[in-house]
Design an enzyme around this catalytic site. Structure first.
Site, PDB file in Angstrom:
ATOM      1  N   VAL A   1       0.831  -1.203   0.000  1.00 12.34           N
ATOM      2  CA  VAL A   1       0.000   0.000   0.000  1.00 12.34           C
ATOM      3  C   VAL A   1       0.867   1.255   0.000  1.00 12.34           C
ATOM      4  O   VAL A   1       0.608   2.207  -0.748  1.00 12.34           O
ATOM      5  CB  VAL A   1      -0.972  -0.005   1.198  1.00 12.34           C
ATOM      6  CG1 VAL A   1      -1.797   1.274   1.219  1.00 12.34           C
ATOM      7  CG2 VAL A   1      -1.874  -1.226   1.144  1.00 12.34           C
TER       8      VAL A   1
ATOM      9  N   GLU B   1     -10.543   5.773   5.241  1.00 14.79           N
ATOM     10  CA  GLU B   1     -11.257   5.250   4.064  1.00 14.79           C
ATOM     11  C   GLU B   1     -10.689   3.912   3.613  1.00 14.79           C
ATOM     12  O   GLU B   1     -11.424   3.016   3.187  1.00 14.79           O
ATOM     13  CB  GLU B   1     -11.177   6.267   2.913  1.00 14.79           C
ATOM     14  CG  GLU B   1     -11.901   5.859   1.639  1.00 14.79           C
ATOM     15  CD  GLU B   1     -13.403   5.672   1.838  1.00 14.79           C
ATOM     16  OE1 GLU B   1     -14.093   6.667   1.965  1.00 14.79           O
ATOM     17  OE2 GLU B   1     -13.858   4.513   1.871  1.00 14.79           O
TER      18      GLU B   1
ATOM     19  N   VAL C   1     -11.574  -0.146   5.101  1.00  8.89           N
ATOM     20  CA  VAL C   1     -12.691  -1.017   4.712  1.00  8.89           C
ATOM     21  C   VAL C   1     -12.924  -0.895   3.206  1.00  8.89           C
ATOM     22  O   VAL C   1     -13.028   0.210   2.667  1.00  8.89           O
ATOM     23  CB  VAL C   1     -13.998  -0.633   5.441  1.00  8.89           C
ATOM     24  CG1 VAL C   1     -15.132  -1.576   5.040  1.00  8.89           C
ATOM     25  CG2 VAL C   1     -13.807  -0.636   6.953  1.00  8.89           C
TER      26      VAL C   1
ATOM     27  N   ILE D   1     -12.990   1.120  -2.666  1.00  6.91           N
ATOM     28  CA  ILE D   1     -14.395   1.534  -2.726  1.00  6.91           C
ATOM     29  C   ILE D   1     -14.628   2.705  -1.787  1.00  6.91           C
ATOM     30  O   ILE D   1     -14.339   2.597  -0.602  1.00  6.91           O
ATOM     31  CB  ILE D   1     -15.331   0.386  -2.291  1.00  6.91           C
ATOM     32  CG1 ILE D   1     -15.067  -0.878  -3.098  1.00  6.91           C
ATOM     33  CG2 ILE D   1     -16.781   0.818  -2.386  1.00  6.91           C
ATOM     34  CD1 ILE D   1     -15.777  -2.109  -2.523  1.00  6.91           C
TER      35      ILE D   1
ATOM     36  N   ASP E   1     -11.125 -10.688   9.900  1.00  5.20           N
ATOM     37  CA  ASP E   1     -10.922  -9.463   9.126  1.00  5.20           C
ATOM     38  C   ASP E   1     -12.271  -8.797   8.830  1.00  5.20           C
ATOM     39  O   ASP E   1     -12.431  -7.576   8.992  1.00  5.20           O
ATOM     40  CB  ASP E   1     -10.200  -9.830   7.817  1.00  5.20           C
ATOM     41  CG  ASP E   1     -10.080  -8.672   6.857  1.00  5.20           C
ATOM     42  OD1 ASP E   1      -9.186  -7.828   7.053  1.00  5.20           O
ATOM     43  OD2 ASP E   1     -10.877  -8.591   5.912  1.00  5.20           O
TER      44      ASP E   1
ATOM     45  N   LYS F   1     -13.910  -5.080  10.101  1.00  4.71           N
ATOM     46  CA  LYS F   1     -14.460  -4.068   9.186  1.00  4.71           C
ATOM     47  C   LYS F   1     -15.914  -3.741   9.493  1.00  4.71           C
ATOM     48  O   LYS F   1     -16.321  -2.575   9.412  1.00  4.71           O
ATOM     49  CB  LYS F   1     -14.297  -4.562   7.748  1.00  4.71           C
ATOM     50  CG  LYS F   1     -12.825  -4.615   7.303  1.00  4.71           C
ATOM     51  CD  LYS F   1     -12.687  -5.367   5.987  1.00  4.71           C
ATOM     52  CE  LYS F   1     -11.269  -5.377   5.442  1.00  4.71           C
ATOM     53  NZ  LYS F   1     -11.128  -6.345   4.313  1.00  4.71           N
TER      54      LYS F   1
ATOM     55  N   GLY G   1      -5.604  -4.641  -2.617  1.00  7.90           N
ATOM     56  CA  GLY G   1      -4.619  -4.408  -3.666  1.00  7.90           C
ATOM     57  C   GLY G   1      -3.949  -3.062  -3.486  1.00  7.90           C
ATOM     58  O   GLY G   1      -4.498  -2.137  -2.897  1.00  7.90           O
TER      59      GLY G   1
END
Lengths: 438, 438
Positions: free
Chosen positions: B15, B128, B131, B135, B200, B204, B309
């Site tokens: 990331v 942001e 989660v 999106i 996980d 979230k 990703g």
């Protein structure tokens, strides 16, 4: 620390009543709602009975009185139509008041003028409700996707036509029969042209393109075709080939060789389009809307939900009011604007000529039922370097044959040349349909 | 008027490298990106080769040096894990710096502590990317849906398990075979427990619930079941009955009779769930995520896209940085916060006891292949007022019969009593599966 904010509402129709309902029932919603005072409401008729109770002394038939009221800090325009909405919005901006509007027609046509005036006055004009009803799409484009280079925005952004197309596909029904039903149910207007001819979708894709690509779009230059000529036969053939038919609005950046303009070349259009069954937009049925945004590095994100209606649209209007109220809590110096929320243009865009648009195509020909016709059609496409994914013959009979061709991606210019050659063939009676294809 | 903003990056893994790539290639993105300076980057190993070129003098192995650097105004934490991430976030807040983090584990467990400290310090902690990967879902919940009373948030928020379930459904494949493949492809970790056991997704949904309902959620009290015990047989039967199987995280407000607490009663859980084929979540395949939000008056809106990703997650991280940068352009007095962006809690929520959760159920029994067994199972459900949508017998053979029951919505308490009675029947060998059903 909380600052109460006076709201002036222009219009108390379907959307206006939805907004008033939220503002007058804050329990269980974000606490900032309780800071919003509905001060003044402009209506057409003072004596009509309404679904929401507003004290009579707040009502007026003079919208300018609402805009000018010193206790009104935010003007909410939900009258619709170009005038007097545009003049009232400009008057509010000139008075230093932020504006929230659901008016796609005004923003698509006068958005630049309004945005410039708002930037000069240091106020916001927020438009979440103008596209996609209750779906958050304007704020995400402005505030959540700015790190991306957007490549394409496409979607189903007119609920009326999606309702009609869904029923045509499900029931094999005829366009006019379903339209009549949709009118009886209140999903389509008595004069359905704005929806069924694609003009409403063109307004909305103009707005979305401007935000996604950072520059204003010439609304009137968007090639637009609607569904009023769509035949149930094509919906049926599309289904057999594994596609749904949707009225899509598409805006994409393209490589353009035509000139050396520094403006970003965009291909924008509204047209009935075949969508493969497994595509995320294919599952969007009835009056729902969905907008797909493709960018680098985010990939593909989609926003789905109710594209119209009192409650959903009011949800979006009040979201905009809350955003203005949230910023006001900062007590910033007057005139300063959050550049994301204000979303001013930051580059020039231009629409490419129709012939430069590249896409896949669905075409249907009426032909004689004669040997060799498929081969001759195939050759005409080949002569223009139009490569074909499939040619299928349906329904050979005394009345001739129906030949359906789906092409790979080609320029509209090459496609037009091939179609001219094909319709000149003696065995080909008619180019019966020409739709887009994802 | 533009103010340059110094960014300190904690972590340069998948990331972090995506974030650095965006910050160092502003062309074609929102112009505010060009105002962001990547000042300092904390890495584990100074000499590793990386997909993005960062001048060596900006790198350090000391994350505190990044947080403390006076040129760093916004700290971006993309290290993952609870510690030292939590301590570094608190240190940044104490120094008056806003924080952007993708760390769902820290926020789900220490979100309240972090939010209180941020509110006291007058800084933002934006999440942001924690989660749904790329999106936009956190910002829409905070900034676009605040006018609603939210009734339910549900979704597919773990890409690894959705990939595994998609392949199990498409190929009739076995869980362990697909998991192995997913590990080889890099979609699943060597130790897959956090994903496949649902932890996980529970992190979230705790975060989403807190934002949607306005109050903190006790993460450790969320009933969680994963997919590691899911049998391909159940995926197959579900398909035959018109359903897909998804690992859903669900949070909904419910009527609770159990006490007079003023806290909002919520039913929250993570579990494999049958989803009807026509439901919007049924079409979400592979590593994609989707979150459905249901509220009054918006109705049902869905957010769909890549749930993980480098690029998508970095898109969300930089969106948060841009939001902070946008607000800073206002030059507001220090300490003031936009209440929507800050999203502090505004009411108390509580999780109801498991027995109070109401839902539809899918259960499968192994039984003797004997006459009357379906009737006796039906009677046991009837005795507990559990109404049944369907009972279907699959696969009767020497090894017995498989009986699958789908119930209407019932309380988990009544369901448990009925299951106890059924498993005590002499003909019933085993309660082989128990899943949720939409």
């Amino acid at each position: 620390m909380a600052t109460r904010i006076g709201i002036g509402l222009l219009g108390l129709g379907t959307v206006g009543a939805g907004v008033a309902t939220i503002l007058t029932s804050p329990e269980g919603r974000h606490p900032l709602i309780a800071e919003l005072d509905l001060v003044r409401v402009a209506v057409r008729d003072l004596n009509r009975s309404r679904p929401v109770a507003i004290p009579q002394e707040k009502l007026t038939t003079d919208p300018e009185a609402v805009v000018d009221d010193p206790e009104v800090q935010v003007v909410v325009e939900v009258m619709g139509g170009i005038e007097p909405a545009r003049t009232l919005i400009m008057r509010a901006i000139a008075a230093g008041k932020s504006v929230v509007t659901a008016n796609k027609a005004v923003i698509a046509r006068h958005g630049e003028e309004i945005a410039s005036a708002a930037a000069a006055a240091g106020v916001y004009v927020l438009i979440e409700a103008a596209v996609g009803g209750g779906i958050p799409i304007i704020e995400p484009l402005k505030q959540s996707l700015g790190s991306n280079r957007i490549n394409r925005v496409s979607g189903i952004i007119n609920g009326t036509t999606n309702y009609i197309l869904s029923r045509m596909a499900d029931e094999g029904a005829d366009y006019f029969a379903v339209l009549k039903d949709a009118q009886d149910l209140g999903y389509a207007e008595a004069d359905p042209a704005a929806d069924v001819e694609g003009h409403d979708a063109a307004d909305k894709i103009a707005i979305l393109s401007g935000l996604a690509f950072g520059g204003p779009i010439d609304r009137d230059a968007i090639p637009t075709s609607g569904i009023s000529n769509l035949q149930s036969k094509d919906v049926d053939y599309a289904t057999q080939l594994g596609y749904g038919v949707k009225l899509l609005a598409i805006a994409e950046r393209i490589e353009s060789s035509s000139d050396a303009s520094p403006a970003l070349p965009l291909a924008v259009r509204v047209q009935p389009t075949l969508v493969p069954k497994e595509h995320p937009l294919a599952g969007v049925h009835g009056v729902n809307n969905a907008i797909l945004v493709e960018g680098d590095p985010v990939g593909r994100v989609m926003f789905y939900g109710p594209g119209a209606g009192s409650g959903p649209t009011a949800s979006a209007v009040v979201a905009d009011i809350l955003n203005i109220a949230g910023i006001r809590q900062l007590n910033a110096a007057p005139g300063g604007l959050d550049p994301l929320l204000a979303a001013s243009s930051w580059r020039a865009c231009r629409l490419v000529q129709g012939g430069e648009i590249r896409q896949r195509n669905y075409v249907r020909f009426n032909t004689d039922d004669a040997p060799g016709v498929i081969g001759r059609i195939g050759s005409c496409f080949g002569d223009q370097q139009v490569s074909i994914q499939s040619i299928v013959q349906f329904d050979a009979s005394d009345e001739g044959a129906e030949i359906v061709v789906i092409t790979h991606e080609v320029s509209s210019g090459a496609m037009q040349k091939a179609l001219s050659a094909i319709t000149a063939l003696p065995e080909v009676r008619l180019l019966a349909s020409h739709l887009g294809c994802l």
